[in-house]
Structures are given as structure tokens and as C-alpha cells.
Scaffold this motif. Structure first.
Motif, short mmCIF file in Angstrom:
data_model
loop_
_atom_site.label_atom_id
_atom_site.label_comp_id
_atom_site.label_asym_id
_atom_site.label_seq_id
_atom_site.Cartn_x
_atom_site.Cartn_y
_atom_site.Cartn_z
N TYR A 51 0.98 -1.26 0.02
CA TYR A 51 -0.02 0.06 0.00
C TYR A 51 0.84 1.24 -0.07
CZ TYR A 51 -4.07 -2.94 1.23
OH TYR A 51 -4.86 -3.86 0.99
N ALA A 52 2.21 1.10 0.15
CA ALA A 52 3.01 2.45 0.33
C ALA A 52 2.76 3.38 -0.98
CB ALA A 52 4.60 2.03 0.51
N GLU A 53 2.84 2.75 -2.03
CA GLU A 53 2.68 3.53 -3.24
C GLU A 53 1.49 4.07 -3.84
OE1 GLU A 53 5.25 4.80 -5.08
OE2 GLU A 53 6.61 3.90 -3.46
N THR A 54 0.28 3.38 -3.40
CA THR A 54 -0.96 3.53 -4.06
C THR A 54 -1.86 4.09 -2.90
OG1 THR A 54 -1.71 1.30 -3.26
CG2 THR A 54 -0.73 1.79 -5.61
N THR A 55 -1.40 4.28 -1.41
CA THR A 55 -2.29 4.89 -0.64
C THR A 55 -1.42 5.89 0.34
OG1 THR A 55 -1.83 3.33 0.98
CG2 THR A 55 -3.56 2.72 -0.30
N ALA A 56 -2.30 6.94 0.95
CA ALA A 56 -1.59 7.87 2.00
C ALA A 56 -2.94 8.23 2.98
CB ALA A 56 -1.23 9.16 1.15
N PRO A 57 -2.61 8.43 4.03
CA PRO A 57 -3.48 9.06 5.03
C PRO A 57 -3.83 10.26 4.80
CG PRO A 57 -1.37 8.91 6.16
CD PRO A 57 -1.10 8.30 4.71
N ASP A 58 -5.00 10.65 4.83
CA ASP A 58 -5.74 12.12 4.62
C ASP A 58 -6.39 12.89 5.68
OD1 ASP A 58 -6.43 13.98 2.55
OD2 ASP A 58 -8.49 13.40 3.23
N VAL A 79 -11.89 7.68 12.82
CA VAL A 79 -11.93 7.03 11.53
C VAL A 79 -10.92 7.30 10.65
CG1 VAL A 79 -13.65 6.91 9.51
CG2 VAL A 79 -14.67 6.73 11.78
N LEU A 80 -10.38 6.72 9.86
CA LEU A 80 -8.95 7.37 9.23
C LEU A 80 -9.50 7.39 7.68
CD1 LEU A 80 -6.14 8.12 8.81
CD2 LEU A 80 -5.61 5.61 8.55
N THR A 81 -9.59 8.22 7.00
CA THR A 81 -9.62 8.52 5.59
C THR A 81 -8.40 8.33 4.80
OG1 THR A 81 -11.39 10.06 6.35
CG2 THR A 81 -10.84 9.95 3.94
N VAL A 82 -8.24 7.47 4.02
CA VAL A 82 -7.16 7.01 3.14
C VAL A 82 -7.28 7.51 1.73
CG1 VAL A 82 -5.54 5.13 2.56
CG2 VAL A 82 -6.79 5.20 4.85
N ARG A 83 -6.46 8.19 1.24
CA ARG A 83 -6.44 8.67 -0.34
C ARG A 83 -5.72 7.43 -0.94
NH1 ARG A 83 -6.02 14.60 -1.18
NH2 ARG A 83 -5.31 13.97 -3.39
N CYS A 84 -6.63 6.79 -1.95
CA CYS A 84 -5.95 5.56 -2.64
C CYS A 84 -6.57 5.54 -4.20
CB CYS A 84 -6.21 4.27 -1.99
SG CYS A 84 -8.08 4.34 -1.36
N SER A 85 -5.84 5.12 -5.11
CA SER A 85 -6.16 4.69 -6.41
C SER A 85 -7.37 3.63 -6.27
CB SER A 85 -5.20 4.07 -7.29
OG SER A 85 -4.58 3.19 -6.72
N GLY A 86 -8.14 3.77 -7.33
CA GLY A 86 -9.33 2.80 -7.56
C GLY A 86 -9.30 1.27 -7.13
N ALA A 87 -8.13 0.81 -7.85
CA ALA A 87 -7.99 -0.77 -7.25
C ALA A 87 -7.32 -0.85 -5.92
CB ALA A 87 -6.80 -1.24 -8.25
N ALA A 88 -6.68 -0.15 -5.60
CA ALA A 88 -6.15 -0.05 -4.11
C ALA A 88 -7.41 0.19 -3.28
CB ALA A 88 -5.15 1.13 -3.81
N ALA A 89 -8.23 1.02 -3.51
CA ALA A 89 -9.47 1.07 -2.55
C ALA A 89 -10.24 0.03 -2.36
CB ALA A 89 -10.33 2.08 -3.16
N MET A 90 -10.47 -0.95 -3.40
CA MET A 90 -11.10 -2.08 -3.25
C MET A 90 -10.23 -3.04 -2.28
SD MET A 90 -12.70 -4.82 -6.03
CE MET A 90 -14.03 -3.46 -6.38
N ARG A 91 -8.99 -3.30 -2.76
CA ARG A 91 -8.16 -4.31 -1.92
C ARG A 91 -8.12 -3.63 -0.23
NH1 ARG A 91 -2.80 -3.98 -4.36
NH2 ARG A 91 -2.15 -2.61 -2.48
N LEU A 92 -7.95 -2.38 -0.44
CA LEU A 92 -8.16 -1.92 1.18
C LEU A 92 -9.25 -2.05 1.80
CD1 LEU A 92 -6.15 0.10 3.20
CD2 LEU A 92 -7.47 1.91 2.33
#
Length: 175
Positions: A51-58, A79-92
Motif C-alpha cells: 500500500y505504500a505507493e498507492t495509498t496515503a493517510p488523508d 475513522v481514518l480517511t485514506v487517499r487511494c487509487s481505484g484498485a487499491a481502494a477495493m483491496r484496502l
């Protein structure tokens, strides 16, 4: 006679950049709900390379406390909001319990109770990874070795060969 006043600040030599920007950066993080920079700064270490490259805490959203609650009592996790790409959002979303456990283990207590994926590109913190050099053709490799052949110092010769490979293998077409 007028007395000289001391300057408001005193230079003590060179200061690390982290010391200079820590206060403004901490203030910006507090506006987003983070008490410290730890979660933002150590995000790649906490979540791992997946997740290091595709996500970041917002943002970290804390629930409101009832008025009669004492500070020492058990708190509600955030509640932690995490910025992520589409595919990473589903996996997250699927692996949220493991990620929450890693975050809480990092802090040593239950900070985060739920993750909320936000499909926006993550903001990168830190340097970008270096591009990998392009493989040279055998003719270009022979030319680099021939140009460095006249150098006697082994360290300098190796450095010139690395430079020749980097310039000769430049994938952007510059020469």
C-alpha cells in the motif's frame, strides 16, 4: 544613550530542515486530525510495500466526546480517511482489519477503528524512486569500455563507465 536590544532569534549554525518545518507541518497535520506527524511520516513502514505507493493517510476523524466523559476513560477510536487509487481502494476495503491492526500496533493502543477509502490520487511524500537504466546494446557497451580504457585509477574508471552507461542508456532520448 540608547541601549542595544538583543535580536529576537539567534543563529546557532546550520539547522536541519526538519527542525525548521516541523511546527508549520504539525499545525497542518492537526487541522487534518493527526495529533503528531507519526502516521503520515511512517505510513510506508506501517502499511508495507503493498500500500505504500498507492495509498496515503488523508484525515483522522475523532468522534465527539460526551460532556461528562473523563479524559482517563476509554476513548472511541477514530475513522481514518485514506487517499487511494481505484484498485487499491477495493483491496484496502477487503484488507481493512489487517491494516487497522498494523496502525494500532504501531501506536500501541487503539487509535483507528475504521478505514474510509477516498478515491483520489495519493499525495507523495519524499523523493521519487530513481528510474532504472535501460539495457545497452553490445556495441554501446563496447564503446563505453573503450572510452574508459585509458584511465588508470580503478575507482575513476568504474565511475566513468557508470556515467557512460547512464548516458548511453538514457530512455528519454537525450544525448
Amino acid at each position: 544613550m540608547a541601549r542595544l536590544r538583543k535580536p529576537a532569534f539567534v543563529y546557532k549554525g546550520v539547522r536541519p530542515l526538519a527542525d525548521i518545518i516541523a511546527a508549520p507541518l504539525s499545525a497542518a497535520c492537526r487541522k487534518r486530525g493527526f495529533a503528531t506527524l507519526d502516521l503520515v511520516a511512517h505510513w510506508p513502514d506501517i502499511v508495507g510495500p503493498a500500500y505504500a505507493e498507492t495509498t496515503a493517510p488523508d484525515q483522522l476523524s475523532w468522534p465527539r466526546r460526551p460532556k461528562g466523559l473523563i479524559a482517563e476513560e476509554e476513548h472511541e477510536p477514530a475513522v481514518l480517511t485514506v487517499r487511494c487509487s481505484g484498485a487499491a481502494a477495493m483491496r484496502l476495503t477487503l484488507e481493512a482489519p489487517q491494516v487497522i491492526e498494523r496502525i494500532n500496533t504501531f501506536f500501541g493502543y487503539r487509535v483507528v477503528g475504521r478505514l474510509r477509502p477516498l478515491q483520489l490520487p495519493p499525495v507523495r511524500i519524499g523523493p521519487r524512486p530513481r528510474p532504472r537504466p535501460v539495457q545497452l546494446s553490445p556495441e554501446a557497451e563496447a564503446r563505453v569500455r573503450a572510452l574508459a580504457a585509458g584511465i588508470d585509477d580503478d575507482g575513476l574508471k568504474a565511475a566513468v563507465e557508470r556515467l557512460g552507461r547512464a548516458v548511453g542508456g538514457d530512455s528519454r532520448g537525450r544525448r
